[in-house]
Enzyme design. Structure first.
Site, PDB file in Angstrom:
ATOM      1  N   TYR A   1       0.912   6.445 -40.217  1.00 57.73           N
ATOM      2  CA  TYR A   1       0.266   5.611 -39.195  1.00 57.73           C
ATOM      3  C   TYR A   1      -1.176   5.271 -39.566  1.00 57.73           C
ATOM      4  O   TYR A   1      -1.703   4.244 -39.154  1.00 57.73           O
ATOM      5  CB  TYR A   1       0.244   6.342 -37.840  1.00 57.73           C
ATOM      6  CG  TYR A   1       1.443   6.092 -36.956  1.00 57.73           C
ATOM      7  CD1 TYR A   1       2.737   6.228 -37.445  1.00 57.73           C
ATOM      8  CD2 TYR A   1       1.275   5.735 -35.622  1.00 57.73           C
ATOM      9  CE1 TYR A   1       3.832   6.023 -36.620  1.00 57.73           C
ATOM     10  CE2 TYR A   1       2.363   5.521 -34.790  1.00 57.73           C
ATOM     11  CZ  TYR A   1       3.636   5.665 -35.293  1.00 57.73           C
ATOM     12  OH  TYR A   1       4.713   5.454 -34.472  1.00 57.73           O
TER      13      TYR A   1
ATOM     14  N   LYS B   1      11.091  15.428 -45.083  1.00 57.71           N
ATOM     15  CA  LYS B   1      11.997  14.728 -45.996  1.00 57.71           C
ATOM     16  C   LYS B   1      11.593  15.181 -47.399  1.00 57.71           C
ATOM     17  O   LYS B   1      11.236  14.385 -48.274  1.00 57.71           O
ATOM     18  CB  LYS B   1      11.857  13.210 -45.800  1.00 57.71           C
ATOM     19  CG  LYS B   1      12.903  12.375 -46.529  1.00 57.71           C
ATOM     20  CD  LYS B   1      14.299  12.467 -45.939  1.00 57.71           C
ATOM     21  CE  LYS B   1      15.296  11.737 -46.839  1.00 57.71           C
ATOM     22  NZ  LYS B   1      16.694  11.928 -46.422  1.00 57.71           N
TER      23      LYS B   1
ATOM     24  N   ASP C   1      16.785  13.253 -41.450  1.00 57.60           N
ATOM     25  CA  ASP C   1      18.050  12.574 -41.132  1.00 57.60           C
ATOM     26  C   ASP C   1      19.021  13.548 -40.463  1.00 57.60           C
ATOM     27  O   ASP C   1      19.655  13.240 -39.457  1.00 57.60           O
ATOM     28  CB  ASP C   1      18.662  11.915 -42.382  1.00 57.60           C
ATOM     29  CG  ASP C   1      18.690  12.812 -43.610  1.00 57.60           C
ATOM     30  OD1 ASP C   1      18.104  13.921 -43.569  1.00 57.60           O
ATOM     31  OD2 ASP C   1      19.307  12.420 -44.622  1.00 57.60           O
TER      32      ASP C   1
ATOM     33  N   ASP D   1       7.576  10.273 -33.820  1.00 52.26           N
ATOM     34  CA  ASP D   1       7.732   9.097 -32.954  1.00 52.26           C
ATOM     35  C   ASP D   1       9.215   8.829 -32.720  1.00 52.26           C
ATOM     36  O   ASP D   1       9.667   8.632 -31.590  1.00 52.26           O
ATOM     37  CB  ASP D   1       7.066   7.891 -33.625  1.00 52.26           C
ATOM     38  CG  ASP D   1       7.210   6.627 -32.800  1.00 52.26           C
ATOM     39  OD1 ASP D   1       6.991   6.688 -31.582  1.00 52.26           O
ATOM     40  OD2 ASP D   1       7.553   5.578 -33.384  1.00 52.26           O
TER      41      ASP D   1
ATOM     42  N   ASP E   1      11.804   9.865 -29.160  1.00 46.14           N
ATOM     43  CA  ASP E   1      12.585   8.892 -28.380  1.00 46.14           C
ATOM     44  C   ASP E   1      14.039   9.346 -28.298  1.00 46.14           C
ATOM     45  O   ASP E   1      14.695   9.245 -27.263  1.00 46.14           O
ATOM     46  CB  ASP E   1      12.537   7.499 -29.021  1.00 46.14           C
ATOM     47  CG  ASP E   1      11.434   6.626 -28.438  1.00 46.14           C
ATOM     48  OD1 ASP E   1      10.374   7.179 -28.100  1.00 46.14           O
ATOM     49  OD2 ASP E   1      11.629   5.394 -28.329  1.00 46.14           O
TER      50      ASP E   1
HETATM   51  C1  IPM Z   1       4.516   6.455 -28.821  1.00 43.98           C
HETATM   52  C2  IPM Z   1       4.510   4.960 -29.018  1.00 43.98           C
HETATM   53  C3  IPM Z   1       3.320   4.571 -29.879  1.00 43.98           C
HETATM   54  C4  IPM Z   1       3.484   5.246 -31.226  1.00 43.98           C
HETATM   55  C5  IPM Z   1       3.088   3.055 -30.025  1.00 43.98           C
HETATM   56  C6  IPM Z   1       2.965   2.368 -28.694  1.00 43.98           C
HETATM   57  C7  IPM Z   1       1.887   2.765 -30.879  1.00 43.98           C
HETATM   58  O1  IPM Z   1       5.717   4.540 -29.558  1.00 43.98           O
HETATM   59  O2  IPM Z   1       3.522   6.975 -28.282  1.00 43.98           O
HETATM   60  O3  IPM Z   1       5.503   7.092 -29.166  1.00 43.98           O
HETATM   61  O4  IPM Z   1       4.158   4.690 -32.109  1.00 43.98           O
HETATM   62  O5  IPM Z   1       2.918   6.310 -31.406  1.00 43.98           O
HETATM   63 MG    MG Z   2       7.191   6.084 -29.683  1.00 43.89          MG
END
Ligand code: IPM
Ligand code: MG
Length: 357
Positions: free
Chosen positions: A141, A192, A224, A248, A252
């Site tokens: 990032y 990884k 993975d 990240d 999710d």
């Molecule tokens: C998160 C989001 C952010 C990230 C974005 C909005 C920049 O997806 O906080 O997980 O990628 O960190």
């Molecule tokens: Mg995110």
């Protein structure tokens, strides 16, 4: 001494979920007689429109002076065409970087009331309680160099740099080991290392630090496989630690195990305990302004803020119990489809939590 909380609603559903969360915070402040004072500022697209940058220097200064920061979400269609450096997301990334909020705690807890709402079978997810510790201020990032250039063959080429220094790895690993010590003492480090040197070093440093935590059972997993294991048998995990981008993605994925990404709060902490608290979901521009977004992730982020930065454990618990109570009462927002439940809008859900306090 009065503690200061900086509220940054942001874009999309941000202002709506924040209004609901702020109502809950204010109710708890009044109930418990807490000395907490709120201030507001802009971030993301809202800040681009009003102040010409996704986060202003003045807002960064306010954030540094605060005891905690509460953030909604950033981004939206309106700003999608902007060049990378001017996008709403840069506001969030600058806050994380300038405040050195390297340790991102993303708990994924399944409320028993939502077991049927998960896309996975109830027996796979019931009792789920995992913590993803994501490194938040380095890795791909932030790695340099980065950009889009024309290469020697005259073709355009996009490039980023995935890099981690030993000290960056050590401090996030330490956060994760400490968290594991407070929980079930199991830590899985995700990398990884079969392909990427940056994560070969990651594995080495994490393994080395394990010597300081003999009680913690450490394992390593390729990313993975970790993604697969999260949906195959998520309850094998207690604490997971990983780099910025893998964290990240995996967070999710873990969120969906709990029924909805609209349920997951997060804390981003620096070495001094200053923290920024936000739901892990985004600004959801498709449902913005419709009073349908789930405010519970933001409300649970308020609870994390009270716990970690403001040291008000009783108030944090009170909010968490109130959230559980509204779920018991059968109230749901539209992201969670369960038969026999009563559908509420964002505002009404916030009010239901206040009533349950
Ligand atoms: C998160 C989001 C952010 C990230 C974005 C909005 C920049 O997806 O906080 O997980 O990628 O960190
Ligand atoms: Mg995110």
């Amino acid at each position: 001494m009065t503690k200061k909380v900086l509220v940054l609603p942001g874009d999309g559903i941000g202002p709506e979920i924040m209004a609901a969360a702020q109502q809950v915070l204010e109710a708890v402040i009044a109930k418990q007689g807490l000395a907490i004072e709120l201030d507001h500022a802009l971030v993301g697209g809202a800040a681009i429109d009003a102040e010409g940058a996704p986060v202003s220097d003045a807002t960064i200064a306010k954030a540094k002076a605060a005891d905690a920061i509460l953030l909604g979400a950033v981004g939206g269609y309106k700003w999608d065409g902007l060049e990378m450096a001017k996008r709403p997301e840069k506001g969030l990334l600058r806050l994380r970087a300038d405040l050195d909020l390297f340790s991102n705690l993303r708990p994924a807890i399944l409320y028993p009331q939502l077991a049927e709402a998960s896309t996975l079978k109830p027996e796979v997810v019931s009792g789920l309680d995992i913590l993803i510790v994501r490194e938040l201020t380095s890795g791909i990032y932030f790695g340099q160099p980065r950009g889009i250039r024309v290469n020697e063959q005259g073709e355009r080429e996009g490039f980023n740099t995935a890099c981690y220094t030993e000290s960056q790895i050590r401090r996030i690993a330490k956060s994760a080991f400490e968290a594991a010590m407070q929980r079930n003492k199991k830590l899985c480090s995700v990398d990884k290392a079969n392909v990427l040197e940056a994560t070969v070093l990651w594995r080495e440093v994490v393994s080395d630090l394990a010597k300081d935590y003999p009680e913690v059972e450490l394992s390593h997993m390729y990313v993975d496989n970790a993604a697969m294991q999260l949906v195959r048998a998520p309850k094998q995990f207690d604490v997971m630690v990983t780099g910025n981008m893998f964290g990240d993605i995996l967070s999710d994925c873990a969120a969906m195990l709990t029924g909805s990404i609209g349920m997951l709060p997060s804390a981003s902490l620096n070495a001094e305990g200053l923290g920024m608290y936000e739901p892990i979901h985004g600004s959801a521009p498709d449902i913005a302004g419709k009073d349908v977004a789930n405010p519970l992730a933001t409300i649970l982020s308020v609870a994390m803020m009270l716990r970690y930065s403001l040291k008000e454990e009783a108030a944090a618990k009170q909010i968490e119990q109130a959230v559980s109570k509204v779920l018991d009462q059968g109230y749901r927002t539209s992201d969670i489809q369960q038969s026999g439940c009563q559908l509420l809008g964002t505002k009404a859900m916030g009010e239901a939590v206040v009533a349950a306090l």
